[in-house]
Design a protein around this motif. Structure first.
Motif, PDB file in Angstrom:
ATOM      1  N   GLY A  35      25.512 -25.984 -28.827  1.00 47.58           N
ATOM      2  CA  GLY A  35      25.058 -27.020 -27.915  1.00 47.58           C
ATOM      3  C   GLY A  35      24.585 -28.260 -28.644  1.00 47.58           C
ATOM      4  N   THR A  36      23.997 -29.158 -27.883  1.00 51.39           N
ATOM      5  CA  THR A  36      23.638 -30.470 -28.419  1.00 51.39           C
ATOM      6  C   THR A  36      22.136 -30.728 -28.409  1.00 51.39           C
ATOM      7  OG1 THR A  36      23.873 -31.452 -26.237  1.00 51.39           O
ATOM      8  CG2 THR A  36      25.830 -31.429 -27.630  1.00 51.39           C
ATOM      9  N   HIS A  37      21.340 -29.705 -28.309  1.00 54.01           N
ATOM     10  CA  HIS A  37      19.902 -29.929 -28.188  1.00 54.01           C
ATOM     11  C   HIS A  37      19.311 -30.566 -29.448  1.00 54.01           C
ATOM     12  CE1 HIS A  37      20.477 -25.814 -29.716  1.00 54.01           C
ATOM     13  NE2 HIS A  37      19.387 -26.034 -30.422  1.00 54.01           N
ATOM     14  N   ASN A  38      19.891 -30.383 -30.613  1.00 54.69           N
ATOM     15  CA  ASN A  38      19.395 -31.009 -31.835  1.00 54.69           C
ATOM     16  C   ASN A  38      20.355 -32.069 -32.366  1.00 54.69           C
ATOM     17  OD1 ASN A  38      17.071 -29.477 -31.949  1.00 54.69           O
ATOM     18  ND2 ASN A  38      18.069 -27.826 -33.076  1.00 54.69           N
ATOM     19  N   LEU A  88      33.247 -34.661 -24.844  1.00 54.97           N
ATOM     20  CA  LEU A  88      33.861 -33.861 -25.895  1.00 54.97           C
ATOM     21  C   LEU A  88      34.042 -32.414 -25.463  1.00 54.97           C
ATOM     22  CD1 LEU A  88      31.993 -35.204 -29.050  1.00 54.97           C
ATOM     23  CD2 LEU A  88      34.356 -35.647 -28.371  1.00 54.97           C
ATOM     24  N   ARG A  89      33.029 -31.865 -24.830  1.00 47.78           N
ATOM     25  CA  ARG A  89      33.116 -30.467 -24.389  1.00 47.78           C
ATOM     26  C   ARG A  89      34.190 -30.277 -23.320  1.00 47.78           C
ATOM     27  NH1 ARG A  89      29.487 -27.098 -26.296  1.00 47.78           N
ATOM     28  NH2 ARG A  89      27.673 -27.947 -27.332  1.00 47.78           N
ATOM     29  N   GLU A  90      34.361 -31.262 -22.465  1.00 46.80           N
ATOM     30  CA  GLU A  90      35.342 -31.138 -21.392  1.00 46.80           C
ATOM     31  C   GLU A  90      36.769 -31.404 -21.865  1.00 46.80           C
ATOM     32  OE1 GLU A  90      33.998 -33.862 -18.422  1.00 46.80           O
ATOM     33  OE2 GLU A  90      32.229 -32.669 -17.944  1.00 46.80           O
ATOM     34  N   ASN A  91      36.950 -32.224 -22.903  1.00 47.53           N
ATOM     35  CA  ASN A  91      38.287 -32.687 -23.262  1.00 47.53           C
ATOM     36  C   ASN A  91      38.791 -32.242 -24.627  1.00 47.53           C
ATOM     37  OD1 ASN A  91      38.888 -34.427 -20.916  1.00 47.53           O
ATOM     38  ND2 ASN A  91      37.013 -35.423 -21.601  1.00 47.53           N
ATOM     39  N   ILE A  92      37.975 -31.603 -25.419  1.00 43.56           N
ATOM     40  CA  ILE A  92      38.379 -31.182 -26.758  1.00 43.56           C
ATOM     41  C   ILE A  92      38.406 -29.665 -26.814  1.00 43.56           C
ATOM     42  CG2 ILE A  92      37.794 -31.234 -29.210  1.00 43.56           C
ATOM     43  CD1 ILE A  92      38.571 -33.955 -28.183  1.00 43.56           C
ATOM     44  N   ASP A  93      39.500 -29.145 -27.338  1.00 44.45           N
ATOM     45  CA  ASP A  93      39.625 -27.703 -27.537  1.00 44.45           C
ATOM     46  C   ASP A  93      38.996 -27.364 -28.890  1.00 44.45           C
ATOM     47  OD1 ASP A  93      40.329 -25.049 -27.573  1.00 44.45           O
ATOM     48  OD2 ASP A  93      42.460 -25.417 -27.923  1.00 44.45           O
ATOM     49  N   ALA A  94      37.872 -26.702 -28.863  1.00 46.73           N
ATOM     50  CA  ALA A  94      37.132 -26.392 -30.093  1.00 46.73           C
ATOM     51  C   ALA A  94      37.945 -25.517 -31.030  1.00 46.73           C
ATOM     52  CB  ALA A  94      35.807 -25.730 -29.753  1.00 46.73           C
ATOM     53  N   PRO A 114      24.991 -38.859 -28.058  1.00 46.73           N
ATOM     54  CA  PRO A 114      24.511 -39.070 -26.683  1.00 46.73           C
ATOM     55  C   PRO A 114      25.074 -38.027 -25.728  1.00 46.73           C
ATOM     56  CG  PRO A 114      25.248 -41.127 -27.658  1.00 46.73           C
ATOM     57  CD  PRO A 114      25.638 -40.038 -28.602  1.00 46.73           C
ATOM     58  N   GLN A 115      24.316 -37.725 -24.700  1.00 48.12           N
ATOM     59  CA  GLN A 115      24.662 -36.667 -23.759  1.00 48.12           C
ATOM     60  C   GLN A 115      26.011 -36.893 -23.091  1.00 48.12           C
ATOM     61  OE1 GLN A 115      22.936 -33.867 -23.409  1.00 48.12           O
ATOM     62  NE2 GLN A 115      24.419 -33.061 -21.950  1.00 48.12           N
ATOM     63  N   ASN A 116      26.296 -38.128 -22.666  1.00 48.63           N
ATOM     64  CA  ASN A 116      27.565 -38.378 -21.973  1.00 48.63           C
ATOM     65  C   ASN A 116      28.762 -38.201 -22.911  1.00 48.63           C
ATOM     66  OD1 ASN A 116      26.959 -40.664 -23.420  1.00 48.63           O
ATOM     67  ND2 ASN A 116      27.489 -42.089 -21.787  1.00 48.63           N
ATOM     68  N   ILE A 117      28.631 -38.562 -24.173  1.00 50.99           N
ATOM     69  CA  ILE A 117      29.709 -38.343 -25.130  1.00 50.99           C
ATOM     70  C   ILE A 117      29.862 -36.855 -25.404  1.00 50.99           C
ATOM     71  CG2 ILE A 117      30.449 -38.728 -27.519  1.00 50.99           C
ATOM     72  CD1 ILE A 117      29.194 -41.497 -27.323  1.00 50.99           C
ATOM     73  N   SER A 118      28.761 -36.165 -25.506  1.00 47.62           N
ATOM     74  CA  SER A 118      28.804 -34.728 -25.730  1.00 47.62           C
ATOM     75  C   SER A 118      29.510 -34.008 -24.580  1.00 47.62           C
ATOM     76  CB  SER A 118      27.391 -34.193 -25.896  1.00 47.62           C
ATOM     77  OG  SER A 118      27.407 -32.810 -26.085  1.00 47.62           O
ATOM     78  N   ILE A 149      31.403 -28.678 -36.904  1.00 46.36           N
ATOM     79  CA  ILE A 149      32.053 -28.760 -35.596  1.00 46.36           C
ATOM     80  C   ILE A 149      31.898 -27.456 -34.828  1.00 46.36           C
ATOM     81  CG2 ILE A 149      34.311 -28.926 -34.465  1.00 46.36           C
ATOM     82  CD1 ILE A 149      35.026 -31.025 -36.587  1.00 46.36           C
ATOM     83  N   VAL A 150      32.099 -26.336 -35.521  1.00 42.83           N
ATOM     84  CA  VAL A 150      31.936 -25.034 -34.868  1.00 42.83           C
ATOM     85  C   VAL A 150      30.507 -24.870 -34.379  1.00 42.83           C
ATOM     86  CG1 VAL A 150      31.901 -22.552 -35.297  1.00 42.83           C
ATOM     87  CG2 VAL A 150      33.824 -23.917 -36.085  1.00 42.83           C
ATOM     88  N   GLU A 151      29.549 -25.252 -35.200  1.00 44.47           N
ATOM     89  CA  GLU A 151      28.141 -25.158 -34.796  1.00 44.47           C
ATOM     90  C   GLU A 151      27.845 -26.057 -33.610  1.00 44.47           C
ATOM     91  OE1 GLU A 151      23.722 -26.154 -36.566  1.00 44.47           O
ATOM     92  OE2 GLU A 151      25.332 -25.689 -37.960  1.00 44.47           O
ATOM     93  N   TYR A 152      28.402 -27.265 -33.618  1.00 41.82           N
ATOM     94  CA  TYR A 152      28.181 -28.209 -32.526  1.00 41.82           C
ATOM     95  C   TYR A 152      28.704 -27.648 -31.208  1.00 41.82           C
ATOM     96  CZ  TYR A 152      28.629 -32.378 -29.663  1.00 41.82           C
ATOM     97  OH  TYR A 152      28.545 -33.279 -28.647  1.00 41.82           O
ATOM     98  N   PHE A 153      29.936 -27.117 -31.232  1.00 39.74           N
ATOM     99  CA  PHE A 153      30.524 -26.621 -29.996  1.00 39.74           C
ATOM    100  C   PHE A 153      29.949 -25.285 -29.562  1.00 39.74           C
ATOM    101  CE2 PHE A 153      33.905 -29.737 -30.840  1.00 39.74           C
ATOM    102  CZ  PHE A 153      33.987 -30.302 -29.586  1.00 39.74           C
TER     103      PHE A 153
END
Length: 85
Positions: free
Chosen positions: A19-22, A33-39, A26-30, A12-16
């Protein structure tokens, strides 16, 4: 189980952070998540101490739910078996 939660936290830490290049997400879900989840909250949630405390609280409740469900199932089976006799 605690080791697996540590691996999930690392992912999760790596994802946030990277980024999501790998990612297979899907981009819209990503973006959602970035807009609504506090990492930081998610990272803290998977902390070993927090996870151990959560498990100590949740396991007895889950066991109670499981045993009550099994009791109900056996009661139904028992009543249906006696109705056929």
């Amino acid at each position: 189980m605690i080791q697996e939660s540590g691996k999930v936290k690392d992912l999760i830490v790596e994802y946030f952070s990277n980024g999501t290049h790998n990612s297979n997400v899907p981009q819209n879900i990503s973006e959602f998540l970035r807009e609504n989840i506090d990492a930081q909250f998610i990272t803290d949630l998977f902390n070993k101490d927090n996870l151990a405390d959560a498990l100590k609280e949740a396991v007895p409740r889950l066991w109670s739910l499981l045993s009550d469900s099994i009791d109900l199932l056996f009661s139904v089976l028992q009543s249906s078996l006696f109705s056929y006799m």
